[in-house]
Structures are given as C-alpha cells and as structure tokens.
Design a protein around this motif. Sequence first.
Motif, mmCIF file in Angstrom:
data_model
loop_
_atom_site.group_PDB
_atom_site.id
_atom_site.type_symbol
_atom_site.label_atom_id
_atom_site.label_comp_id
_atom_site.label_asym_id
_atom_site.label_seq_id
_atom_site.Cartn_x
_atom_site.Cartn_y
_atom_site.Cartn_z
ATOM 1 N N GLY A 221 32.999 6.444 39.957
ATOM 2 C CA GLY A 221 33.302 5.153 39.349
ATOM 3 C C GLY A 221 33.347 5.243 37.832
ATOM 4 N N GLU A 222 34.001 4.276 37.219
ATOM 5 C CA GLU A 222 34.255 4.334 35.780
ATOM 6 C C GLU A 222 32.995 4.171 34.930
ATOM 7 N N GLU A 223 32.005 3.423 35.413
ATOM 8 C CA GLU A 223 30.784 3.264 34.625
ATOM 9 C C GLU A 223 30.016 4.583 34.525
ATOM 10 N N PHE A 224 29.868 5.260 35.643
ATOM 11 C CA PHE A 224 29.200 6.563 35.675
ATOM 12 C C PHE A 224 29.988 7.551 34.805
ATOM 13 N N PHE A 225 31.308 7.542 34.956
ATOM 14 C CA PHE A 225 32.166 8.446 34.180
ATOM 15 C C PHE A 225 32.035 8.160 32.685
ATOM 16 N N TRP A 226 31.921 6.894 32.327
ATOM 17 C CA TRP A 226 31.714 6.519 30.921
ATOM 18 C C TRP A 226 30.412 7.120 30.401
ATOM 19 N N ALA A 227 29.351 7.028 31.178
ATOM 20 C CA ALA A 227 28.017 7.430 30.722
ATOM 21 C C ALA A 227 27.910 8.914 30.424
ATOM 22 N N ILE A 228 28.599 9.746 31.206
ATOM 23 C CA ILE A 228 28.421 11.197 31.044
ATOM 24 C C ILE A 228 29.241 11.761 29.894
ATOM 25 N N ARG A 229 30.127 10.962 29.312
ATOM 26 C CA ARG A 229 30.944 11.426 28.182
ATOM 27 C C ARG A 229 30.349 10.924 26.864
ATOM 28 N N GLN A 491 9.686 1.962 24.639
ATOM 29 C CA GLN A 491 9.489 3.140 23.788
ATOM 30 C C GLN A 491 10.799 3.880 23.557
ATOM 31 N N ALA A 492 11.587 4.017 24.610
ATOM 32 C CA ALA A 492 12.840 4.770 24.502
ATOM 33 C C ALA A 492 13.855 4.070 23.613
ATOM 34 N N THR A 493 13.716 2.772 23.459
ATOM 35 C CA THR A 493 14.642 2.029 22.602
ATOM 36 C C THR A 493 14.625 2.552 21.169
ATOM 37 N N SER A 494 13.463 3.039 20.716
ATOM 38 C CA SER A 494 13.347 3.490 19.326
ATOM 39 C C SER A 494 14.332 4.607 19.019
ATOM 40 N N TRP A 495 14.392 5.615 19.890
ATOM 41 C CA TRP A 495 15.358 6.689 19.660
ATOM 42 C C TRP A 495 16.697 6.418 20.339
ATOM 43 N N GLY A 496 16.681 5.654 21.434
ATOM 44 C CA GLY A 496 17.929 5.351 22.140
ATOM 45 C C GLY A 496 18.917 4.603 21.271
ATOM 46 N N ASN A 497 18.431 3.651 20.481
ATOM 47 C CA ASN A 497 19.320 2.902 19.595
ATOM 48 C C ASN A 497 19.849 3.774 18.461
ATOM 49 N N MET A 498 19.071 4.766 18.040
ATOM 50 C CA MET A 498 19.517 5.651 16.964
ATOM 51 C C MET A 498 20.640 6.573 17.443
ATOM 52 N N TYR A 499 20.524 7.035 18.681
ATOM 53 C CA TYR A 499 21.555 7.916 19.236
ATOM 54 C C TYR A 499 22.798 7.143 19.696
ATOM 55 N N PHE A 500 22.575 5.958 20.290
ATOM 56 C CA PHE A 500 23.664 5.285 21.007
ATOM 57 C C PHE A 500 23.971 3.868 20.525
ATOM 58 N N LYS A 501 23.164 3.341 19.602
ATOM 59 C CA LYS A 501 23.332 1.966 19.119
ATOM 60 C C LYS A 501 23.359 0.999 20.313
ATOM 61 N N ASP A 502 24.299 0.063 20.345
ATOM 62 C CA ASP A 502 24.311 -0.945 21.411
ATOM 63 C C ASP A 502 24.663 -0.366 22.778
ATOM 64 N N ASN A 503 25.173 0.846 22.813
ATOM 65 C CA ASN A 503 25.508 1.477 24.100
ATOM 66 C C ASN A 503 24.268 1.861 24.898
ATOM 67 N N PHE A 504 23.108 1.889 24.242
ATOM 68 C CA PHE A 504 21.891 2.322 24.934
ATOM 69 C C PHE A 504 21.578 1.423 26.129
ATOM 70 N N ASN A 505 21.683 0.117 25.956
ATOM 71 C CA ASN A 505 21.365 -0.800 27.056
ATOM 72 C C ASN A 505 22.289 -0.582 28.254
ATOM 73 N N ARG A 506 23.545 -0.309 27.979
ATOM 74 C CA ARG A 506 24.495 -0.048 29.070
ATOM 75 C C ARG A 506 24.146 1.256 29.783
ATOM 76 N N LEU A 507 23.736 2.259 29.023
ATOM 77 C CA LEU A 507 23.321 3.529 29.627
ATOM 78 C C LEU A 507 22.106 3.337 30.529
ATOM 79 N N VAL A 508 21.171 2.501 30.105
ATOM 80 C CA VAL A 508 19.974 2.235 30.913
ATOM 81 C C VAL A 508 20.356 1.582 32.244
ATOM 82 N N LYS A 509 21.280 0.645 32.203
ATOM 83 C CA LYS A 509 21.716 -0.018 33.438
ATOM 84 C C LYS A 509 22.378 0.970 34.393
ATOM 85 N N ILE A 510 23.184 1.873 33.840
ATOM 86 C CA ILE A 510 23.855 2.874 34.682
ATOM 87 C C ILE A 510 22.831 3.851 35.253
ATOM 88 N N LYS A 511 21.886 4.277 34.425
ATOM 89 C CA LYS A 511 20.818 5.172 34.887
ATOM 90 C C LYS A 511 20.051 4.528 36.040
#
Length: 545
Positions: A221-229, A491-511
């Motif tokens: 699916g496209e969400e999973f495919f989005w996350a791994i790139r 806790q993960a938000t601290s570094w997750g936002n630095m690496y991915f900005k607003d994309n972090f929340n979407r990555l968490v949902k896919i995970k």
Amino acid sequence: MISSPSSYLAILILLISISLTKSASIEENFVQCLSFYSDKAAPFYASIYTPNNASFNNILNSSAQNLRYLVPSAPKPEFIFTPLTDSHVQVAVTCSKKLGIHLRVRSGGHDYEGLSYVSEIETPFIIVDLAKLRDVNVDIGDNSAWIQAGATIGEVYYRIHEKSDVHGFPAGLCTSLGVGGHITGGAYGSMMRKYGLGADNVLDAKIVDANGNILDRKSMGEEFFWAIRGGGGGSFGILLWWKIKLVPVPKTVTVFTVTKSLEQDASKIVHKWQEVAPTIDENLFMRVIIQPAASTANKTQRTITTSYNAQFLGDSEKLLQVMKESFPELGLTKQDCTETSWIKSVMYIAGYPNDTPPEVLLEGKSTFKNYFKAKSDFVREPIPETGLQGLWQRLLEEDSPLMIWNPYGGMMNNFSESDIPFPHRNGTLYKIQYLTLWQDGDKNASKHVDWIRKLYNYMTPYVSKFPREAYVNYRDLDLGMNKKNSTSFIQATSWGNMYFKDNFNRLVKIKTKVDPENVFRHEQSIPPLPVSTMQLKDKKCKRWE
C-alpha cells in the motif's frame, strides 16, 4: 487408524516446541526454528557465525564504519546470520519474533551510532547481515534497475555504467554505502540538485514485514511505501529490494577541487558560497570540506582550509561560464577542471585517485573506518562572518575535526516536505555534517565527544529552529533514545521532529498499523502507539502457528 497429514504436522510442531527448552542456546533454538520454516533447497547452516567461529570477528567488522562500536566493551551479538535468499530473511523475522530474540539488520554498516550491529539497550541480540544479497539487475530499456539491499551504491553505479554511459542514479557520495539503509534515510548525493534524492527516484520495493511476509508496493500500500522512502531504517521491516529510476547523465562531466585557507580570504569566500551554492545552476553540486591544516606561512601553526569539491553535469567551458557569472570569488580556472565520465566523476567525489579503475567499486570496500562522533544541522540563513570566525576558532581547538557543507536548492526546492518522510526541502540553503575523528580507541573518547557537543551548542543561533533539523542517516543519540523494548511516543518526539518534522506523526501511525508489536526496534526507531495488552498477549501465545 490412519493419521491425517495435519495430525503429523501437529505432532511435528509439538516435538519442535518441546525441544525448544530454556537449556538450549539462542543459536540452537534459532537453528531449529529456521530448519522448520526454511526452504530445504536453500540450506542456511554455513550462514550462521557465533563468537566461537573463526570468521565471527571478520564478519562483524567487515562493513562496520564507526570503530567506537567495535571496542571490546561494546555489546556483541549472540550470532550473525547472513541470509543467502529472500526466504532466509523471511524466516529470520518469523523465528526472531516467535522466540523473542531481538534482531538488528545491517546492509552496509554505515550507521553512525552503530545501530545496525550493536544494541546498547537490549541484549541478547542477533545481527541479520544482508551482505550476501547484492544482486543489481539493470534494465536500460525501462530506465530502471532492481537492486538488492546488501549491494553497495558503488556496485549499483558500476552496473549502470556497465550498460550505459548516459545513465546514472542520484544517490550517495560514499560508494560503500549499503543501498538498503541508505535509501531508507533519503540518500542524498552529487546529483540531488538536478534530480532530488535517491528516495525520490524509487519506483517499487520489496520488504519483509513484521509478520514475515514479502510485500511489494502494490501489496504493502502507498502509506507503507511512503514510510520506507526516507523514514529511516530498522522501523518498518527488512528491505530486500529497491526498484530505482535511472536518470540521464551527459557523456562529459567536469570535476574540480579548489582549496582556500584563511590567509586566502576563506571566510569571505565561504560567506559568499552560502548565497551562491543553493541558487547556482542545478547541474553544479559544489560542497565545502572544512578542516584545520598546517599554515603555509608558519609551519608551527594551524589554519583552516576550505576545499570546494564539485561535480558539474557538463563540460568545463560551460562550467567556467557559470562560475564566472555566479561565483567569480573562487577564481576557478581551466587548469582546475578535469573533464571525465559520470562514473569517474562519482569516484572522484568519493576520493579515489584519478587512475583508479571503476572495477574497484565491485569490491564494496569502505575507504573510511575511524573512531568518530558526528552530528548534523540544516542552515536556512547565511552564517555571518563573525559567526564563521568563532567557528574557525573552535575547529582549531580539536585534534582532527571535519565539517562538510552540502548545498541544497535546485530540484530539492520542487518537492514538498511531505512528499516522502525526508522533510528538508525548500528554504534549506545547505546541510552541515560535523565530525571529530580519533585513533586511540575509547581511551580519550569523552574528550572528543564533549568537544563536538560544545561546537553543536555554539552553532545553535545559526541553524534551523523549531525544530532544529537533523538528518536521520547521520544518527545522533544525543538527541534522545528509546528504552529497552519501550518506545515512548512523547520521548521519541524530541528526536523524531528533528529528523522528520511534521512527518513524524504520520510515520508513527503507519508504524502502529504495520508493526504494532514493535518487532523492528532500536535506540531511535519509530514508536508504535500503545495497543491493548490483551491483543499482544493473544498474539504472543500463538508461537508456532
């Protein structure tokens, strides 16, 4: 009474389950599980290396880049499994999950904090090393290639070059990068201003998910495919294959390196570079390598040198015209330029001597193995000359520091921050990589780590803010860490936002959807949101289904 085939299977499962006693070693249990699930046509026994095996240290050290994580005190795996087939990777996931064995996955070993081959937070652990899965199948007619995760990007470049001198792929500068992890983090390189990142040029993929299934783009699916790139390695599954899109390259490519010291107005030229490099012709990638060196005026003193290391997709005449119009301050001359092929330009940027044959790329060997600590930043406003002066002073305080400034702009501005998880796009002038290197093991490591942390603090006013951005493929555990088998979203938000900005929340949902039990985890993996304890309990009870 004649027993049915299903009853025989049930008895076999029961016998195997009974044999998996607590007295058996992790390796023995794993081998029994592999035997049960594996395709008998693809034997795996010679692919398991324990500390008692003479080859264990060679395999462990083979692709590891950061020697800090190979010192005797660093945690070592129970064993290393080197799959020979995609199905071996499937059963490795299945068995590690059913037996509760924590696994780490390595494709090229370039993880800056050693997360692909060391677990600081969870032991015992094993390594699934993809080094034997390195096929590269180039289809020039389709302008594409299927590449296995264990191949290095140098091997990919060579196989493309083997088929065509007018095709390339926009990915890493270091040719020993394993493509599995490299592209999961974004994969920037010398053609990023022309074509974007490696991850921007992925057409399809095959991955082993948390249930041991092999999924392609359609089935995941496209969400999973989005996350791994661009969402970083080690969170969503084990990447097996990428299908990449090839891009056109000219037959003539020009490279140069011009070095300026402080005595040669380096500060003024670097200051100008900050404005020019992100806006200049998109065919030109011109990075700056900054480090101390002996002063030519006084051999007993050190100065700062700034080396402009560049690749231009075109001939030297056109390049000189571009530089004269946009960056005459560097003083580039015809003598500074070397016209060559695309494959040789890739090798030049990677640091190979000019007479090195391209076939060396097939060896997949790293030219960089050091004890080091690294950090990263993204710059959105030019650093003033006063800020540069303070930076030079701090670099001169350290034994062997290195900074690399990589320009953005061009095609990178044409992608939105959410096209893939890699968010560092329009408005970014350049990325900074900070490094400090040393040779005396962990003896004085704290001294060097303290220095780079202080330098990072000094740079705070001059770099991106809210969040202060960082590049996920330059992992930095100073930004925060998960705890053992417990990834806190807050806790993960601290570094997750630095690496991915607003994309972090979407990555968490896919995970949470694709790996709710957090099978794939490490010190900075994407956390799943909590699921009910009963759901997890029910799943864990079904050990051999």
